[in-house]
Design a protein around this motif. Sequence first.
Motif, PDB file in Angstrom:
ATOM      1  N   ARG A 239       0.826  -1.206   0.000  1.00 48.25           N
ATOM      2  CA  ARG A 239       0.000   0.000   0.000  1.00 48.25           C
ATOM      3  C   ARG A 239       0.865   1.262   0.000  1.00 48.25           C
ATOM      4  O   ARG A 239       0.559   2.234  -0.683  1.00 48.25           O
ATOM      5  N   ARG A 240       1.925   1.255   0.793  1.00 46.53           N
ATOM      6  CA  ARG A 240       2.806   2.422   0.802  1.00 46.53           C
ATOM      7  C   ARG A 240       3.531   2.570  -0.540  1.00 46.53           C
ATOM      8  O   ARG A 240       3.789   3.682  -1.006  1.00 46.53           O
ATOM      9  N   LYS A 241       3.869   1.450  -1.159  1.00 41.66           N
ATOM     10  CA  LYS A 241       4.455   1.528  -2.500  1.00 41.66           C
ATOM     11  C   LYS A 241       3.451   2.134  -3.478  1.00 41.66           C
ATOM     12  O   LYS A 241       3.803   2.973  -4.313  1.00 41.66           O
ATOM     13  N   ALA A 242       2.200   1.698  -3.375  1.00 38.71           N
ATOM     14  CA  ALA A 242       1.164   2.234  -4.256  1.00 38.71           C
ATOM     15  C   ALA A 242       0.949   3.717  -3.997  1.00 38.71           C
ATOM     16  O   ALA A 242       0.715   4.501  -4.930  1.00 38.71           O
ATOM     17  N   LEU A 243       1.035   4.120  -2.728  1.00 39.18           N
ATOM     18  CA  LEU A 243       0.904   5.533  -2.382  1.00 39.18           C
ATOM     19  C   LEU A 243       2.012   6.350  -3.046  1.00 39.18           C
ATOM     20  O   LEU A 243       1.751   7.400  -3.652  1.00 39.18           O
ATOM     21  N   LEU A 244       3.247   5.882  -2.957  1.00 44.35           N
ATOM     22  CA  LEU A 244       4.359   6.588  -3.594  1.00 44.35           C
ATOM     23  C   LEU A 244       4.178   6.660  -5.108  1.00 44.35           C
ATOM     24  O   LEU A 244       4.386   7.709  -5.719  1.00 44.35           O
ATOM     25  N   LYS A 245       3.803   5.548  -5.702  1.00 49.66           N
ATOM     26  CA  LYS A 245       3.633   5.526  -7.163  1.00 49.66           C
ATOM     27  C   LYS A 245       2.526   6.491  -7.603  1.00 49.66           C
ATOM     28  O   LYS A 245       2.655   7.194  -8.602  1.00 49.66           O
ATOM     29  N   SER A 246       1.436   6.520  -6.839  1.00 50.50           N
ATOM     30  CA  SER A 246       0.339   7.415  -7.182  1.00 50.50           C
ATOM     31  C   SER A 246       0.741   8.875  -6.994  1.00 50.50           C
ATOM     32  O   SER A 246       0.361   9.742  -7.779  1.00 50.50           O
ATOM     33  N   TRP A 247       1.514   9.151  -5.945  1.00 53.57           N
ATOM     34  CA  TRP A 247       2.057  10.493  -5.740  1.00 53.57           C
ATOM     35  C   TRP A 247       2.930  10.886  -6.932  1.00 53.57           C
ATOM     36  O   TRP A 247       2.815  12.002  -7.452  1.00 53.57           O
ATOM     37  N   GLY A 248       3.790   9.981  -7.363  1.00 49.04           N
ATOM     38  CA  GLY A 248       4.665  10.266  -8.489  1.00 49.04           C
ATOM     39  C   GLY A 248       3.888  10.573  -9.750  1.00 49.04           C
ATOM     40  O   GLY A 248       4.195  11.531 -10.478  1.00 49.04           O
ATOM     41  N   GLN A 249       2.863   9.781 -10.032  1.00 53.53           N
ATOM     42  CA  GLN A 249       2.040  10.017 -11.210  1.00 53.53           C
ATOM     43  C   GLN A 249       1.329  11.368 -11.113  1.00 53.53           C
ATOM     44  O   GLN A 249       1.208  12.097 -12.099  1.00 53.53           O
ATOM     45  N   HIS A 250       0.882  11.696  -9.899  1.00 55.75           N
ATOM     46  CA  HIS A 250       0.121  12.936  -9.708  1.00 55.75           C
ATOM     47  C   HIS A 250       1.003  14.172  -9.890  1.00 55.75           C
ATOM     48  O   HIS A 250       0.653  15.090 -10.635  1.00 55.75           O
ATOM     49  N   ILE A 251       2.160  14.210  -9.230  1.00 56.55           N
ATOM     50  CA  ILE A 251       2.976  15.425  -9.279  1.00 56.55           C
ATOM     51  C   ILE A 251       3.730  15.582 -10.586  1.00 56.55           C
ATOM     52  O   ILE A 251       4.210  16.665 -10.897  1.00 56.55           O
ATOM     53  N   HIS A 252       3.823  14.500 -11.346  1.00 56.67           N
ATOM     54  CA  HIS A 252       4.478  14.637 -12.646  1.00 56.67           C
ATOM     55  C   HIS A 252       3.699  15.592 -13.541  1.00 56.67           C
ATOM     56  O   HIS A 252       4.286  16.351 -14.333  1.00 56.67           O
ATOM     57  N   ALA A 253       2.375  15.603 -13.378  1.00 57.52           N
ATOM     58  CA  ALA A 253       1.531  16.457 -14.218  1.00 57.52           C
ATOM     59  C   ALA A 253       0.915  17.619 -13.443  1.00 57.52           C
ATOM     60  O   ALA A 253       0.402  18.554 -14.053  1.00 57.52           O
ATOM     61  N   THR A 254       0.978  17.555 -12.104  1.00 53.27           N
ATOM     62  CA  THR A 254       0.287  18.546 -11.275  1.00 53.27           C
ATOM     63  C   THR A 254       1.273  19.210 -10.321  1.00 53.27           C
ATOM     64  O   THR A 254       1.700  18.585  -9.345  1.00 53.27           O
ATOM     65  N   PRO A 255       1.650  20.469 -10.556  1.00 46.03           N
ATOM     66  CA  PRO A 255       2.692  21.093  -9.740  1.00 46.03           C
ATOM     67  C   PRO A 255       2.256  21.566  -8.366  1.00 46.03           C
ATOM     68  O   PRO A 255       3.104  21.829  -7.512  1.00 46.03           O
ATOM     69  N   SER A 256       0.948  21.671  -8.112  1.00 43.97           N
ATOM     70  CA  SER A 256       0.509  22.104  -6.785  1.00 43.97           C
ATOM     71  C   SER A 256      -0.890  21.596  -6.511  1.00 43.97           C
ATOM     72  O   SER A 256      -1.632  21.223  -7.423  1.00 43.97           O
ATOM     73  N   GLY A 257      -1.236  21.593  -5.246  1.00 40.34           N
ATOM     74  CA  GLY A 257      -2.549  21.133  -4.834  1.00 40.34           C
ATOM     75  C   GLY A 257      -2.660  21.198  -3.328  1.00 40.34           C
ATOM     76  O   GLY A 257      -1.770  21.719  -2.641  1.00 40.34           O
ATOM     77  N   LEU A 258      -3.740  20.664  -2.791  1.00 41.87           N
ATOM     78  CA  LEU A 258      -3.942  20.667  -1.353  1.00 41.87           C
ATOM     79  C   LEU A 258      -2.806  19.925  -0.662  1.00 41.87           C
ATOM     80  O   LEU A 258      -2.580  18.754  -0.890  1.00 41.87           O
ATOM     81  N   GLY A 259      -2.027  20.651   0.151  1.00 43.51           N
ATOM     82  CA  GLY A 259      -0.982  20.003   0.941  1.00 43.51           C
ATOM     83  C   GLY A 259       0.390  19.956   0.294  1.00 43.51           C
ATOM     84  O   GLY A 259       1.328  19.457   0.907  1.00 43.51           O
ATOM     85  N   PHE A 260       0.556  20.467  -0.935  1.00 41.37           N
ATOM     86  CA  PHE A 260       1.895  20.463  -1.546  1.00 41.37           C
ATOM     87  C   PHE A 260       2.036  21.578  -2.580  1.00 41.37           C
ATOM     88  O   PHE A 260       1.048  22.036  -3.164  1.00 41.37           O
ATOM     89  N   ASP A 261       3.267  22.010  -2.777  1.00 33.73           N
ATOM     90  CA  ASP A 261       3.553  23.094  -3.725  1.00 33.73           C
ATOM     91  C   ASP A 261       4.911  22.849  -4.372  1.00 33.73           C
ATOM     92  O   ASP A 261       5.942  22.850  -3.702  1.00 33.73           O
ATOM     93  N   LEU A 262       4.900  22.641  -5.673  1.00 34.49           N
ATOM     94  CA  LEU A 262       6.121  22.429  -6.440  1.00 34.49           C
ATOM     95  C   LEU A 262       6.315  23.531  -7.484  1.00 34.49           C
ATOM     96  O   LEU A 262       7.064  23.368  -8.438  1.00 34.49           O
ATOM     97  N   THR A 263       5.626  24.654  -7.288  1.00 37.36           N
ATOM     98  CA  THR A 263       5.715  25.757  -8.237  1.00 37.36           C
ATOM     99  C   THR A 263       6.931  26.623  -7.922  1.00 37.36           C
ATOM    100  O   THR A 263       7.632  26.420  -6.939  1.00 37.36           O
TER     101      THR A 263
END
Length: 461
Positions: A8-32
Motif C-alpha cells: 500500500r505504501r508503495k502504491a501511495l508513492l507511485k500514485s504520488w509520483g504520477q500525480h505530481i508529474h503532471a500537477t505542480p501544486s494542490g492541497l498540501g503540496f507546492d512544487l511551483t
Amino acid sequence: MVIELGPRRKALLKSWGQHIHATPSGLGFDLTERNRTYRTQDLTQRFLAEKTPEAFAELWNTEVLTDAFFRPHSLVVKQFDSVTDLAATIEEMNTAETYDSVWESKFLATPCWELYGRLHPEREPIVNSECSVGLKKMGFDKPRSYAMAREQWATFEEVYKAEIGYVTAGTAHEVPLSHEMSEFLEFVATTPEDEITEILGASTDTHIPIIGWETEARRETEIQFDRLAEHIEGYVTAKLEGGLDENGPKELWSRGFWESWKDDLCKHIEDNVEPAYDLTNLEPNQVEPLITEFERSDWLSKPIPPWMLGGQQGGILWSHFKKRSVAEPEQSAKVLSYLFDEDIEIDLRLDRFAKFYREERTSPGQLISLPTLLLMFVYPRTYVFYKWGLMNTFFEAFSDYSVDTGFKTAQYERLNRSLRNEVLPMIEDELQSRNSDDEMEITMLDVHSLLYILNKKYLKQ
C-alpha cells in the motif's frame, strides 16, 4: 538500514509520483516557482541585505518555514544582541558546508533543521516536525536529532528513488529532490487519508491499493513451528499408503479422511481450465463458465467450493459470489483477473476482491476464505485456503502465534508464507527420506489436508 515498504505504501508513492508529474501544486503540496524552499532563499537574501526586524519577520513565519511557530520571530530576535548579529548567524547558515547544532540554541531544533535544509536543498534534507511525522507514517523512525534526521532521510531517499525516481526532474516544474520529498512527507502527515485517496485518484479502480496505507505494518518474519514431526510423519505415511484416497485404510494417521478429490479438481484446473482461459485477462463472457469449472462435481458428487466454505453459510457465500459475477461480468472479469495476477501483492488482490464482493451477510473472515480457495486450486504451490478455525487451531497448537479474527490480508500473507516456507518443506523432506524415487508432488493442498485432519481428529478432542 533497509526498509521494506508494504504494497500500500508503495502504491501511495507511485500514485504520488504520477500525480505530481503532471500537477505542480494542490492541497498540501507546492512544487511551483513560489514554493517555500525558493521563498526561503529569496527572503533570506532580502533579510541579509536589509537587516531589519520586518525583513526577518517575512522570512520567519509559518507560510515560509513550517516550524517557525515554535519560537516566534520576535523571540528569535531577542536571542541576539542585535539584528546585525542575527543576520551574521543567518549568513553563516547560508554559507556553511556542514550543519552546526550550536544554532539550535537560538532558533530551536526543527526550525533550524528546516531553514538549513531549504537554504541547501541540493545536498541537505528538508526536515521539519511535519516531515518527521510523515517519516513515521511511512514506517521510518521519527528523528530526534539532526544527525538522525539525515540518517532517516538518506534511507527514505533510497526507497523513494527506487520506487518512483526523481519525478519532477526534466518537467516544467522541476524542484530539488529534497523539496519534492519534503512536500510528500508533509502531504501525508497533514492530509486525512480519505482526502489523500481522493486527491491521488484512489476512488478509481486503478488506485484502490492506496487505501489502508497508514495502518500497514512492515513485513514480519516467518512463524516458527515445533511439535509437528510426528504428525508430518503420519501424514506422509497416509499419503503413500492410500490413506487419503476414497475408502482408504482407516487405521492410518488420516483416520479414513478422503482428501484426494482436491488433487483431482486441481488437476482438472491445470489440464483443462488454464489452457482455455487467460486467467489474468478474463473476458466478461468467460466469467460464468469459469465459475462452473470450479463447481464440477465429478470427484465429490457435490460442488466443491461451497462444501469447503462450510455448510449452509458456505452455500450462501458461493451463491452470492456467482450471482454477483454473472450479474456484472465486465467488472467481475477485471476483479478475478486481478486476483489471479501473481505480479500483484496478495494483500492488494484480496482487498480488491473483498471490496467488489462484500455484502451484509458475509463475515470478514469469509472475504478471505473464498478468494484463497480459488487461488489454492489455481496456484497449488503458492497458496493455502484460509478458514479461521483451521488456522487458529493449528497455529495455537504448534506455534506461539495467535491468529486474529476479521479481514486481515497482511495476516493471511504472513500465515500463508510461513506455511509455504516452513511446513510445506517439512512434508517434502519427510517424503524424500521415505520414498526418494517417487515423483509424487507435495503442494499447499497437502498443507490444507494436514491442517484439516489435525483439526478434526487430533486437536479438537
